[in-house]
Design a protein around this motif. Structure first.
Motif, PDB file in Angstrom:
ATOM      1  N   GLY A   1       0.782  -1.223   0.000  1.00  0.00           N
ATOM      2  CA  GLY A   1       0.000   0.000   0.000  1.00  0.00           C
ATOM      3  C   GLY A   1       0.818   1.280   0.000  1.00  0.00           C
ATOM      4  O   GLY A   1       0.303   2.354   0.337  1.00  0.00           O
ATOM      5  N   VAL A   2       2.101   1.198  -0.388  1.00  0.00           N
ATOM      6  CA  VAL A   2       2.936   2.401  -0.461  1.00  0.00           C
ATOM      7  C   VAL A   2       2.589   3.168  -1.730  1.00  0.00           C
ATOM      8  O   VAL A   2       2.383   2.575  -2.788  1.00  0.00           O
ATOM      9  CB  VAL A   2       4.437   2.031  -0.456  1.00  0.00           C
ATOM     10  N   SER A   3       2.525   4.511  -1.623  1.00  0.00           N
ATOM     11  CA  SER A   3       2.158   5.325  -2.782  1.00  0.00           C
ATOM     12  C   SER A   3       3.201   5.224  -3.885  1.00  0.00           C
ATOM     13  O   SER A   3       4.357   4.876  -3.644  1.00  0.00           O
ATOM     14  CB  SER A   3       1.994   6.789  -2.365  1.00  0.00           C
ATOM     15  N   LYS A   4       2.755   5.582  -5.100  1.00  0.00           N
ATOM     16  CA  LYS A   4       3.639   5.524  -6.265  1.00  0.00           C
ATOM     17  C   LYS A   4       4.815   6.488  -6.116  1.00  0.00           C
ATOM     18  O   LYS A   4       5.954   6.150  -6.441  1.00  0.00           O
ATOM     19  CB  LYS A   4       2.841   5.847  -7.525  1.00  0.00           C
ATOM     20  N   SER A   5       4.546   7.706  -5.598  1.00  0.00           N
ATOM     21  CA  SER A   5       5.613   8.712  -5.495  1.00  0.00           C
ATOM     22  C   SER A   5       6.711   8.287  -4.522  1.00  0.00           C
ATOM     23  O   SER A   5       7.895   8.484  -4.783  1.00  0.00           O
ATOM     24  CB  SER A   5       5.030  10.059  -5.057  1.00  0.00           C
ATOM     25  N   ILE A   6       6.310   7.674  -3.393  1.00  0.00           N
ATOM     26  CA  ILE A   6       7.305   7.247  -2.398  1.00  0.00           C
ATOM     27  C   ILE A   6       8.086   6.045  -2.907  1.00  0.00           C
ATOM     28  O   ILE A   6       9.318   6.019  -2.868  1.00  0.00           O
ATOM     29  CB  ILE A   6       6.624   6.907  -1.052  1.00  0.00           C
ATOM     30  N   SER A   7       7.372   5.023  -3.412  1.00  0.00           N
ATOM     31  CA  SER A   7       8.051   3.797  -3.856  1.00  0.00           C
ATOM     32  C   SER A   7       8.962   4.060  -5.054  1.00  0.00           C
ATOM     33  O   SER A   7      10.038   3.464  -5.172  1.00  0.00           O
ATOM     34  CB  SER A   7       7.033   2.706  -4.204  1.00  0.00           C
ATOM     35  N   SER A   8       8.562   4.988  -5.941  1.00  0.00           N
ATOM     36  CA  SER A   8       9.353   5.276  -7.137  1.00  0.00           C
ATOM     37  C   SER A   8      10.644   6.019  -6.805  1.00  0.00           C
ATOM     38  O   SER A   8      11.576   6.025  -7.603  1.00  0.00           O
ATOM     39  CB  SER A   8       8.539   6.117  -8.130  1.00  0.00           C
ATOM     40  N   PHE A   9      10.677   6.671  -5.633  1.00  0.00           N
ATOM     41  CA  PHE A   9      11.884   7.400  -5.245  1.00  0.00           C
ATOM     42  C   PHE A   9      12.746   6.602  -4.272  1.00  0.00           C
ATOM     43  O   PHE A   9      13.958   6.463  -4.461  1.00  0.00           O
ATOM     44  CB  PHE A   9      11.498   8.741  -4.604  1.00  0.00           C
ATOM     45  N   VAL A  10      12.118   6.041  -3.237  1.00  0.00           N
ATOM     46  CA  VAL A  10      12.874   5.391  -2.158  1.00  0.00           C
ATOM     47  C   VAL A  10      13.474   4.054  -2.606  1.00  0.00           C
ATOM     48  O   VAL A  10      14.608   3.735  -2.240  1.00  0.00           O
ATOM     49  CB  VAL A  10      11.984   5.200  -0.909  1.00  0.00           C
ATOM     50  N   LEU A  11      12.744   3.277  -3.395  1.00  0.00           N
ATOM     51  CA  LEU A  11      13.244   1.952  -3.780  1.00  0.00           C
ATOM     52  C   LEU A  11      14.448   2.015  -4.723  1.00  0.00           C
ATOM     53  O   LEU A  11      15.446   1.316  -4.498  1.00  0.00           O
ATOM     54  CB  LEU A  11      12.117   1.116  -4.392  1.00  0.00           C
ATOM     55  N   PRO A  12      14.423   2.841  -5.794  1.00  0.00           N
ATOM     56  CA  PRO A  12      15.637   2.959  -6.615  1.00  0.00           C
ATOM     57  C   PRO A  12      16.821   3.508  -5.823  1.00  0.00           C
ATOM     58  O   PRO A  12      17.968   3.106  -6.042  1.00  0.00           O
ATOM     59  CB  PRO A  12      15.219   3.931  -7.732  1.00  0.00           C
ATOM     60  N   LEU A  13      16.531   4.438  -4.895  1.00  0.00           N
ATOM     61  CA  LEU A  13      17.588   4.958  -4.030  1.00  0.00           C
ATOM     62  C   LEU A  13      18.178   3.832  -3.186  1.00  0.00           C
ATOM     63  O   LEU A  13      19.399   3.707  -3.040  1.00  0.00           O
ATOM     64  CB  LEU A  13      17.019   6.063  -3.128  1.00  0.00           C
ATOM     65  N   GLY A  14      17.306   2.974  -2.657  1.00  0.00           N
ATOM     66  CA  GLY A  14      17.760   1.838  -1.842  1.00  0.00           C
ATOM     67  C   GLY A  14      18.579   0.844  -2.643  1.00  0.00           C
ATOM     68  O   GLY A  14      19.569   0.295  -2.157  1.00  0.00           O
ATOM     69  N   ALA A  15      18.162   0.615  -3.902  1.00  0.00           N
ATOM     70  CA  ALA A  15      18.908  -0.317  -4.759  1.00  0.00           C
ATOM     71  C   ALA A  15      20.326   0.187  -5.015  1.00  0.00           C
ATOM     72  O   ALA A  15      21.226  -0.590  -5.330  1.00  0.00           O
ATOM     73  CB  ALA A  15      18.171  -0.504  -6.082  1.00  0.00           C
ATOM     74  N   THR A  16      20.506   1.513  -4.835  1.00  0.00           N
ATOM     75  CA  THR A  16      21.826   2.115  -5.056  1.00  0.00           C
ATOM     76  C   THR A  16      22.664   2.173  -3.788  1.00  0.00           C
ATOM     77  O   THR A  16      23.851   1.854  -3.798  1.00  0.00           O
ATOM     78  CB  THR A  16      21.664   3.548  -5.615  1.00  0.00           C
ATOM     79  N   ILE A  17      22.046   2.577  -2.664  1.00  0.00           N
ATOM     80  CA  ILE A  17      22.856   2.848  -1.469  1.00  0.00           C
ATOM     81  C   ILE A  17      22.599   1.906  -0.297  1.00  0.00           C
ATOM     82  O   ILE A  17      23.374   1.911   0.663  1.00  0.00           O
ATOM     83  CB  ILE A  17      22.671   4.302  -0.981  1.00  0.00           C
ATOM     84  N   ASN A  18      21.522   1.104  -0.343  1.00  0.00           N
ATOM     85  CA  ASN A  18      21.242   0.220   0.802  1.00  0.00           C
ATOM     86  C   ASN A  18      21.906  -1.127   0.605  1.00  0.00           C
ATOM     87  O   ASN A  18      21.469  -1.923  -0.225  1.00  0.00           O
ATOM     88  CB  ASN A  18      19.740   0.041   0.989  1.00  0.00           C
TER      89      ASN A  18
END
Length: 421
Positions: A285-302
């Motif tokens: 249930g995460v919004s499109k705007s949050i998931s589209s920003f946080v997940l690619p960021l996580g794939a890079t730095i997490n």
């Protein structure tokens, strides 16, 4: 015709399979040749030198690109700060878990390996306060030339922030670093093609000098990494979901099944991104705007799983070579792994290269990489899964804090099961 067919089969194998074959052949050849297998060591030394060549430019360029990729809008700035704080905080916890488990399992104790180049280890550990002071380079060019990783990381982070704040005037420099970063990723790919041969040469030398008993402790390394990964997800991530988010950990774990399975088989956080985004929106249930920003960021730095693996492997190598680490060394390992996770490239072999970065920072012998490289694929499956689980956890918590988490969707399984009952 036979040679052509053999070449075709070898060329069609995945890199990790080639590395495993190189390790197995190295053990066999080393066992047969005994101490005389040292003649094969230069093959491995060539590979190690190539990795050393990559460390400074790869980390420097990747970090700058990682920092400058974040857009400076009010909302994204706020969301970015929350996400980065969670990503780096959980990474520090992950490597701490790895260090603790390595001290419990003691996988390298009793191997009594010796270092061929004593100048690479045995440096006196500075005091903790001095370690913190030394993180700021007096001369960045000197830090780059000397390969002082912590100072390079701090300078790269600062330069990345400064270029972002420059706005349009910083764009030309950012594009240069993006091009350099892409070139370093490609060079990493080329160097990793040497890995099977380098591992063969080093393993032949190790097996010839120390015997095949060297392989037994690797079972402990695998066990420590996998146990650490399970603890990190089931205890730490689930605990944050419950305590910080006030949400059901069971629902979080259920939503992880598909992305974690994809990550386990592909060993790629970036490759798993479509499955992670789909699960975060449709199941969490995460919004499109949050998931589209946080997940690619996580794939890079997490890189929680990678950091945990680095903690276990660094201590394994220190134990194997009989090197005692001071408290300040542990702090440096945690700081280096945490900050360097921002610059970990999403290319094959990056985890191994980042491990070499950690080893060189605290003065541990890079020869230990050959032992770990043979089981790197097995470890990579677990650490990539943890990376993806962490991406999902942070996305949920950030979405909840921004009121962009649809809890009716998040709790739909629980609600439907109550209705059925």
């Amino acid at each position: 015709m036979t040679n052509t067919a053999t070449t075709s089969v070898w060329g069609g194998l995945a890199l990790w399979k080639k590395i495993l074959i190189g390790m197995a052949l190295g053990v066999i050849v080393g066992g047969i040749m005994g101490p005389s297998a040292e003649v094969l060591k230069p093959i491995g030394t060539l590979f190690i030198n190539a990795i050393k060549m990559l460390i400074v430019p790869l980390v420097f360029c990747s970090l700058i690109v990682g920092v400058t990729s974040m857009k400076d809008t009010t909302k994204m700035g706020r969301v970015g700060i929350k996400a980065i704080a969670l990503y780096l905080g959980t990474t520090a916890v992950a490597i701490t878990i790895g260090l603790v488990l390595a001290n419990i399992f003691l996988p390298g104790v009793g191997l009594n390996m010796t270092v061929s180049d004593p100048n690479t280890v045995g440096k006196e550990a500075p005091a903790f306060i001095q370690t913190l002071l030394n993180m700021i380079p007096k001369n960045p060019i000197s830090a780059l030339a000397a390969g002082n990783i912590l100072q390079i990381i701090i300078f790269a982070l600062g330069l990345g922030v400064a270029l972002t704040l420059c706005g349009e005037k910083g764009e030309p420099a950012i594009k240069v670093f993006e091009s350099l970063a892409e070139a370093m990723y490609k060079m990493t790919e080329l160097v990793m093609k040497l890995a099977p041969y380098g591992v063969f040469g080093l393993m032949a030398w190790v097996a010839g000098k120390y015997g095949v008993d060297i392989l037994l402790p690797l079972i402990k390394v695998i066990a420590a990494v996998y146990i650490g990964c399970v603890v990190h997800v089931l205890v730490f991530y689930s605990g944050l979901i419950k305590v910080v988010g006030g949400l059901s950990p069971a629902r979080y774990l259920k939503g992880l099944v598909t992305p974690a399975a994809v990550a386990f088989t592909t060993t790629s956080s970036s490759g798993t991104l479509p499955a992670t985004i789909k699960a975060s929106r449709e199941e969490m249930g995460v919004s499109k705007s949050i998931s589209s920003f946080v997940l690619p960021l996580g794939a890079t730095i997490n890189m929680d799983g990678t950091a945990l693996y680095q903690g276990v492997c660094a201590l394994f190598i220190a134990q194997a070579f009989g090197i005692d680490l001071e408290f300040s060394d542990y702090i440096v390992i945690i700081l280096t792994s945490t900050l360097a996770s921002i610059g970990t490239a999403g290319v094959p072999g990056a985890g191994l290269i980042m491990l070499s970065l950690v080893l060189s920072t605290v003065g541990l012998p890079l020869e230990g990489l050959a032992i770990v490289a043979g089981i790197d694929r097995i470890l990579d499956m677990a650490r990539t899964s943890v990376n993806v689980c962490g991406d999902m956890m942070v996305t949920i918590l950030v979405g909840k804090s921004e009121n962009e988490l649809d809890e009716s969707v998040y709790n739909k399984t629980t609600a439907s099961s109550h209705k059925t009952a």
